[in-house]
Design an enzyme around this catalytic site. Structure first.
Site, PDB file in Angstrom:
ATOM      1  CB  THR A 248       3.583   3.113  -5.386  1.00 48.30           C
ATOM      2  OG1 THR A 248       2.255   2.853  -4.944  1.00 48.30           O
ATOM      3  CG2 THR A 248       3.571   3.540  -6.839  1.00 48.30           C
TER       4      THR A 248
ATOM      5  CE  LYS B 147       4.237   0.305  -1.633  1.00 48.93           C
ATOM      6  NZ  LYS B 147       3.119   0.590  -0.719  1.00 48.93           N
TER       7      LYS B 147
ATOM      8  CG  ASP C   5       3.626   1.974   2.459  1.00 50.81           C
ATOM      9  OD1 ASP C   5       3.490   3.159   2.098  1.00 50.81           O
ATOM     10  OD2 ASP C   5       3.835   1.038   1.668  1.00 50.81           O
TER      11      ASP C   5
ATOM     12  N   GLY D 235      -6.463  -6.494   2.658  1.00 51.47           N
ATOM     13  CA  GLY D 235      -5.299  -6.457   1.790  1.00 51.47           C
ATOM     14  C   GLY D 235      -4.044  -6.904   2.508  1.00 51.47           C
TER      15      GLY D 235
ATOM     16  N   GLY E 134       1.903  -5.316  -0.206  1.00 52.17           N
ATOM     17  CA  GLY E 134       2.965  -4.532   0.407  1.00 52.17           C
ATOM     18  C   GLY E 134       2.476  -3.559   1.454  1.00 52.17           C
ATOM     19  CB  ALA E 135       0.016  -0.785   1.361  1.00 51.89           C
TER      20      ALA E 135
ATOM     21  CG  ASN F  88      -5.056 -10.842   0.489  1.00 45.39           C
ATOM     22  OD1 ASN F  88      -4.905  -9.653   0.240  1.00 45.39           O
ATOM     23  ND2 ASN F  88      -4.504 -11.809  -0.226  1.00 45.39           N
TER      24      ASN F  88
ATOM     25  N   GLY G 291      -3.330 -17.549   0.628  1.00 50.81           N
ATOM     26  CA  GLY G 291      -1.915 -17.766   0.905  1.00 50.81           C
ATOM     27  C   GLY G 291      -1.210 -16.581   1.554  1.00 50.81           C
TER      28      GLY G 291
ATOM     29  N   GLY H 116      -5.694   8.461   1.831  1.00 46.27           N
ATOM     30  CA  GLY H 116      -4.268   8.200   1.696  1.00 46.27           C
ATOM     31  C   GLY H 116      -3.387   9.434   1.690  1.00 46.27           C
TER      32      GLY H 116
END
Length: 263
Positions: free
Chosen positions: A69, A73, A110, A134, A137-138, A158, A162, A244
């Site tokens: 987590t 990741k 995920d 976001g 990773g997730a 985000n 980038g 979650g």
């Protein structure tokens, strides 16, 4: 719940920090309910020690695998000798199994866990705009799962430009029929996903102002450690909220099968 013995096997979940990690209360009972003498153990591992920790623990026959987590990741992806198709596209892994000779094979679950939970909770409509906040990773995994599921319109937000631009370009190259926008709008959202870490602490800012969401928008917040202020504010507006924990429960069978070499 059985206590571990010398015959038990362990799945380590790596985080930094790890104080918020509550996954063992879901994973260990699931393992044991499926006849496995397995136990999940959280470890706070700083990024600079991740590689040596994984390589050392992978040498023990007591270790069944690893769960990754935040913030590990992307780095874990680089440590793997081979990765599955979701991880290959997303550039992250949240699950590693150990094969003969210490070979590390990773995959990202995920997205699959999120999508299965969203479907069960009836908050996923491929014809409605989904807004994902976001691109870590997730977030990458969730956007990939949504795109692969036939979603027609996706908006990705985000803090830094980038990562979201890279993710959008990659999705466009694979899913030509998916409309992707990066503008900060919420008025057409059918599903809003918080795929950031905002909410782990009660002092965190909200990922967005719930007042900007349509009255029929659903909210999926991937935070599982606590009922966040964002979840409470959205629920107070009368919006359907999924947390979650639902995502964890739907990842469990996928990850366990992977650790056992069945998938």
């Amino acid at each position: 719940m059985r206590l571990p013995t010398g015959a038990s096997r362990f799945v380590f979940i790596f985080a930094h920090p790890a104080g918020h990690v509550g996954a063992p209360r879901h994973y260990t009972p699931y393992f044991q309910g499926n006849g496995l003498d397995w136990h999940m153990v959280p470890l706070d591992i700083a990024p600079e020690h991740l590689a040596e920790t994984i390589r050392t623990l992978a040498k023990s026959p007591s270790v069944a695998g690893f769960n990754l987590t935040m913030p590990h990741k992307p780095a874990a992806f680089e440590l793997c000798d081979a990765v599955g198709p979701a991880a290959e596209f997303e550039g992250v892994v949240n699950t590693i199994r150990i094969e003969a000779g210490g070979r590390l094979v990773g995959e990202s679950f995920d997205g699959g866990g999120f999508l299965n939970a969203a479907r069960e909770e009836k908050v996923f409509d491929p014809d409605r705009r989904c807004v994902v906040i976001g691109a870590g990773g997730a977030g990458r995994a969730i956007c990939h799962a949504l795109a692969a599921s036939g979603l027609k319109r996706l908006r990705i937000l985000n803090e830094a430009a980038g990562p979201v631009e890279i993710l959008a370009a990659k999705l466009r190259s694979r899913f030509a029929d998916l409309e992707i926008s990066l503008d900060e709008r919420f008025d057409d959202a059918g599903l809003l996903v918080n795929a950031t870490s905002l909410g782990l602490r009660e002092t965190d800012a909200l990922p967005m102002n719930p007042a900007r969401l349509p009255d029929d928008c659903a909210v999926f917040d991937i935070i599982a450690a606590r009922r966040t202020e964002f979840m409470q504010a959205c629920a107070a507006r009368g919006l359907k909220v999924v947390d979650g924990v639902a995502m964890i429960k739907h990842q469990l069978p996928l990850q366990t099968a992977f650790w056992r070499g069945e998938a």
